[in-house]
Design a protein around this motif. Structure first.
Motif, mmCIF file in Angstrom:
data_model
loop_
_atom_site.group_PDB
_atom_site.id
_atom_site.type_symbol
_atom_site.label_atom_id
_atom_site.label_comp_id
_atom_site.label_asym_id
_atom_site.label_seq_id
_atom_site.Cartn_x
_atom_site.Cartn_y
_atom_site.Cartn_z
ATOM 1 N N GLN A 1 -1.806 7.683 -1.053
ATOM 2 C CA GLN A 1 -1.036 7.830 0.323
ATOM 3 C C GLN A 1 -1.418 9.078 0.990
ATOM 4 O OE1 GLN A 1 3.270 7.174 -0.366
ATOM 5 N NE2 GLN A 1 2.761 4.854 -0.164
ATOM 6 N N ALA B 1 4.104 -6.949 -7.519
ATOM 7 C CA ALA B 1 3.648 -5.591 -7.534
ATOM 8 C C ALA B 1 4.865 -4.559 -7.630
ATOM 9 C CB ALA B 1 2.955 -5.442 -6.106
ATOM 10 N N ALA B 2 5.783 -4.816 -7.010
ATOM 11 C CA ALA B 2 7.256 -4.106 -6.892
ATOM 12 C C ALA B 2 7.525 -3.746 -8.296
ATOM 13 C CB ALA B 2 8.200 -4.416 -5.863
ATOM 14 N N TRP C 1 -1.821 10.222 3.801
ATOM 15 C CA TRP C 1 -0.741 10.548 4.942
ATOM 16 C C TRP C 1 0.375 11.136 4.590
ATOM 17 C CZ3 TRP C 1 -2.651 5.174 4.174
ATOM 18 C CH2 TRP C 1 -1.590 4.494 3.270
ATOM 19 N N ALA C 2 0.783 11.061 3.341
ATOM 20 C CA ALA C 2 1.869 11.738 2.911
ATOM 21 C C ALA C 2 1.604 13.020 2.252
ATOM 22 C CB ALA C 2 2.806 10.820 1.814
ATOM 23 N N GLN C 3 0.469 13.522 2.253
ATOM 24 C CA GLN C 3 -0.046 14.679 1.583
ATOM 25 C C GLN C 3 -0.506 15.781 2.383
ATOM 26 O OE1 GLN C 3 -3.126 13.307 -0.957
ATOM 27 N NE2 GLN C 3 -1.770 11.725 -1.950
ATOM 28 N N PHE D 1 6.625 -14.020 -0.538
ATOM 29 C CA PHE D 1 6.888 -12.683 -0.673
ATOM 30 C C PHE D 1 6.934 -12.486 -2.455
ATOM 31 C CE2 PHE D 1 8.898 -13.769 3.019
ATOM 32 C CZ PHE D 1 8.234 -13.210 4.059
ATOM 33 N N MET E 1 5.588 -1.397 -10.053
ATOM 34 C CA MET E 1 5.884 -0.177 -9.632
ATOM 35 C C MET E 1 7.280 0.251 -10.084
ATOM 36 S SD MET E 1 5.170 2.559 -7.844
ATOM 37 C CE MET E 1 6.046 3.887 -7.125
ATOM 38 N N ALA F 1 6.563 7.787 5.253
ATOM 39 C CA ALA F 1 5.513 7.885 4.682
ATOM 40 C C ALA F 1 4.775 9.310 5.007
ATOM 41 C CB ALA F 1 4.645 6.669 4.875
ATOM 42 N N ASP G 1 -0.321 -2.140 -6.607
ATOM 43 C CA ASP G 1 -0.867 -1.980 -5.546
ATOM 44 C C ASP G 1 -1.404 -0.459 -5.363
ATOM 45 O OD1 ASP G 1 -1.213 -1.666 -2.855
ATOM 46 O OD2 ASP G 1 0.347 -3.098 -2.018
ATOM 47 N N LEU H 1 -1.999 1.116 -2.771
ATOM 48 C CA LEU H 1 -1.670 1.754 -1.846
ATOM 49 C C LEU H 1 -0.073 2.456 -2.141
ATOM 50 C CD1 LEU H 1 -2.754 -0.583 1.017
ATOM 51 C CD2 LEU H 1 -3.246 1.953 0.943
ATOM 52 N N ILE H 2 0.368 1.792 -3.169
ATOM 53 C CA ILE H 2 1.844 2.397 -3.501
ATOM 54 C C ILE H 2 1.759 3.331 -4.631
ATOM 55 C CG2 ILE H 2 3.946 1.771 -4.533
ATOM 56 C CD1 ILE H 2 3.656 -0.959 -3.113
ATOM 57 N N PRO I 1 13.309 -5.762 -7.101
ATOM 58 C CA PRO I 1 12.689 -4.954 -6.227
ATOM 59 C C PRO I 1 11.577 -5.684 -5.553
ATOM 60 C CG PRO I 1 12.293 -4.225 -8.553
ATOM 61 C CD PRO I 1 13.462 -5.128 -8.493
ATOM 62 N N LEU I 2 11.372 -5.224 -4.301
ATOM 63 C CA LEU I 2 10.305 -5.848 -3.288
ATOM 64 C C LEU I 2 9.387 -4.964 -2.968
ATOM 65 C CD1 LEU I 2 12.160 -9.010 -1.739
ATOM 66 C CD2 LEU I 2 10.503 -9.057 -3.800
ATOM 67 N N VAL I 3 8.019 -5.148 -2.430
ATOM 68 C CA VAL I 3 7.185 -4.545 -1.676
ATOM 69 C C VAL I 3 6.833 -5.299 -0.432
ATOM 70 C CG1 VAL I 3 5.141 -3.349 -1.483
ATOM 71 C CG2 VAL I 3 6.610 -2.732 -3.441
ATOM 72 N N ALA J 1 4.396 13.425 5.091
ATOM 73 C CA ALA J 1 4.632 14.538 4.138
ATOM 74 C C ALA J 1 6.222 14.791 4.078
ATOM 75 C CB ALA J 1 3.656 15.564 4.292
ATOM 76 N N ARG K 1 4.427 -12.464 -4.559
ATOM 77 C CA ARG K 1 3.189 -11.551 -5.001
ATOM 78 C C ARG K 1 3.676 -10.097 -4.643
ATOM 79 N NH1 ARG K 1 0.757 -8.768 -2.114
ATOM 80 N NH2 ARG K 1 1.420 -9.607 -0.151
ATOM 81 N N ALA K 2 4.202 -9.768 -3.700
ATOM 82 C CA ALA K 2 4.740 -8.252 -3.243
ATOM 83 C C ALA K 2 5.847 -8.069 -4.359
ATOM 84 C CB ALA K 2 5.210 -8.305 -1.753
ATOM 85 N N GLY K 3 6.645 -9.009 -4.326
ATOM 86 C CA GLY K 3 7.870 -8.566 -5.529
ATOM 87 C C GLY K 3 7.149 -8.354 -6.865
#
Lengths: 436, 436
Positions: B52, B27-28, B54-56, B21, B31, A219, B45, B47-48, A138-140, A221, B23-25
């Motif tokens: 969030q 973090a994933a 904007w999703a609320q 990538f 997660m 992303a 992260d 932000l993950i 898995p990647l972000v 709601a 680093r991102a991996g």
């Protein structure tokens, strides 16, 4: 519904007449003889001989606005909402003013929008895209990560599955903007979804790839999650970071949206947040209670992703009356197909009894909109104007009646039936139906 | 001027690295193990896992603005003026932010402008176009008249003859927007000029057509009159009523401009008012004291209409620093030629010593801009980045030194020399020259 009796004699041929311009020519004749030297039967055009205020001083300098806007005289060429169509503007629709446009690229500023929980503000710095599920690792990705992958540029149309949805029950909304305006056509710059899936790794799937799915979500709601066969995800989908050369508009999913060429717009997830490789389709709200096509017997067709070939005459149309009377008339419109390039568009002025092949402005582009023109000499009598698209697979756009015979009238989705404008002698048009 | 000694080892090959990538991996991975379950060596992260916002809740509804604007975070992607370049902003220049764009279509809202007496406001109702001179019958057309003629759609670049003009004397302005931004690329809908000339009639010219000219002028105070050989006027010129699908912006000549494909932008007369068929070139201000190319000996080349093949790397560039350090890097830019389609673009990272063929995003289009990409694995050392265009005639874009050897340094026009960005180890770039 049979309006055919009201139809007048078809215009004869596509020959071009000079009649419409003789008035202008006479004015020019006067001008050529010297300003003010009008012939007895013709006043000189004061806009040529005297009043040209714009030629007598400075115009505006180059620092007028930070982002260049259309001139004030074009303030009616905007995307428009229809208040009653959805419960709230938060989840509503802005229709492209296709009647007033030309060419094939939809200007970003007036391009169709549909939100499910409103358009969110998401900064590039805060953006993250996760790929998880049945991947090797898995990647972000940050936005900056995405910018480092090889990019493609492709032009595709996006059409809402519900475009023309009100037309299932007969002619309803009056104007091409409202009957066919849930669509836009843009040039995308993005990373092939295949590239990102291969970065996360799908080697563990072996030869099961063809049976797997991805679940994509946004992303916002609503998250607007949709299942897409992995085969399509690996084929031509793009993770888009630009549209028409610039950043996506907020309302189009800034900073990143998914592009699913030829398939219904709801799958083009905006503010793309997560892509999960799954064993089976998720059967989310957006692909069960919504975006399935209810048939006459109450059962529903699902997985009706592809947008079939369709077209519409954009001018003349209810919002674009003919103001110049009879004589040379440019009939124009758009055609598109989710199965390939448009190869042919036919136009009828007598409600489908006779067809003439229109001229494609440029060769058809795979899963993108084409502009067509038919230049006629209008005799001034009423017309029942239709267009009919054919795509690279040989599929021909059906009549609404042919669609209803198979699918009934319960659906709001996937109505690609032939549209009819009743153009009256005074040049005004109405949305009507003719029997077929 | 010889900066070559400062150049580091070329990046080896175009292979793609996953390093960027990992680093991102990681973090994933955290997660995937559950929100908040960070590994000891890696913070999840936030932000993950948490923030969030904007999703609320709801985003914005569809009725936010009449004409959709770019999101506020993109407020630096605008056309820009350079105050000292001309005597007054009335007669100045707005440069396209080509460094920040992708794809090939220039968004209308940030497309290059140059006015000679300011941008005027001219309503469609007040618009008149006269065709006079050596025609069978002089004519005046209203805007509505023009809409009745058969239309074409074509994509063309417009480049100011003075684009890169400051570069004759060496590297000057810092940033692709200012060195090469007097250009845009749009899809035009318009009437072939040939059609209008034939409407007025040129049969009286017999076989003298090839020796005749048209003189075209605008409705602004400058009138900006230019002479064009009748042969070109009958070939591919368009009287354009739309650009990128919508009405021309005021600053681009609303409601009607001339399109002269492949030829210098000054000839693309805005607010097109009159076209006179003439025996000889008029020798107007705009084609004698201006828009001629002064050579080293003080004489001038005139009738230098065609814009030769040219290209520029838009990113990385002075306004687009590399922020991510070494590893995968997308090098991208634009190429164009007034003599035909772009067939090839080469990129050098060592100031022209070695070249790699870049990837064209789509096949080249006649007299339109092409997007190119070169995906490299940057080793983090400095580069002297150049691009070199080849067009359908086989013409290859020259170095600035090669141009100067023939034309001297007195001109401000038609500099299509190869541009160099010195990309430093910290990812920032400067406009420099290397000897060639």
């Amino acid at each position: 519904m049979d309006e055919k009796e009201r139809h007048a004699t078809p215009a004869t041929g596509t020959g071009y007449s000079r009649r419409g311009f003789l008035r202008a020519g006479a004015a020019a004749g006067a001008m050529a003889a010297g300003a003010g030297a009008a012939r007895a039967d013709q006043q000189p055009d004061p806009l040529i001989t005297e009043v040209q205020s714009w030629a007598q001083g400075w115009g505006d300098g180059v620092d007028a606005t930070p982002y260049g806007l259309p001139i004030e005289f074009e303030s009616d060429v905007i995307r428009r909402n229809v208040g009653w169509l959805t419960a709230d503007v938060i989840s509503s629709i802005n229709f492209t003013p296709i009647h007033a446009l030309d060419g094939t690229i939809t200007p970003t500023g007036c391009a169709f929008e549909r939100h499910h929980s409103g358009a969110i503000e998401l900064k590039k710095e805060d953006y993250r895209l996760m790929i998880n599920g049945l991947v090797d690792k898995p990647l972000v990705f940050t936005y900056e990560d995405l910018e480092r992958f090889p990019r493609e540029n492709r032009t595709y149309f996006l059409e809402c599955a519900a475009n023309s949805g009100m037309e299932w029950a007969g002619a309803q909304l009056n104007g091409a903007q409202f009957t066919q305006g849930m669509i836009h056509n843009m040039q995308y710059s993005g990373i092939p979804l295949r590239t990102l899936l291969e970065e996360a790794g799908i080697t563990n799937l072996g030869d099961q790839i063809k049976d797997k799915w991805v679940y994509v979500e946004g992303a916002d709601a609503s998250s607007n999650g949709r299942s897409i066969p992995l085969e399509k995800a690996l084929d031509d989908c793009l993770v888009a970071i630009k549209a028409n050369g610039e950043a996506l508009r907020k309302e189009h999913g800034y900073p990143v949206r998914l592009v699913v060429p030829g398939w219904e717009g709801n799958m083009w997830v905006k503010w793309l947040r997560r892509i999960e490789v799954t064993d089976e389709a998720v059967q989310s709200r957006e692909e069960t209670s919504k975006y399935t096509d209810t048939l006459a017997d109450g059962t529903s067709r699902k997985w009706t992703w592809v947008m079939d070939a369709k077209s519409v005459v954009t001018s003349p149309s209810p919002q674009m009356p003919i103001k110049h009377g009879k004589g040379p008339l440019v009939i124009t419109g758009m055609a598109w197909s989710g199965r390939g390039a448009i190869t042919k568009v036919d136009v009828s002025i007598d409600g489908g009894a006779n067809w003439q092949e229109a001229r494609l402005a440029e060769p058809g582009v795979d899963k993108a909109m084409s502009r067509f023109y038919l230049d006629i000499d209008w005799d001034g009598s009423e017309m029942f104007l239709q267009s009919r698209a054919t795509d690279a697979t040989g599929y021909v756009q059906p009549t609404k009646d042919a669609l209803r015979a198979i699918r009934g009238e319960n659906s709001v989705y996937h109505n690609n039936g032939i549209q009819t404008w009743w153009v009256k002698e005074n040049g005004e048009s109405e949305n009507v139906e003719v029997s077929s």
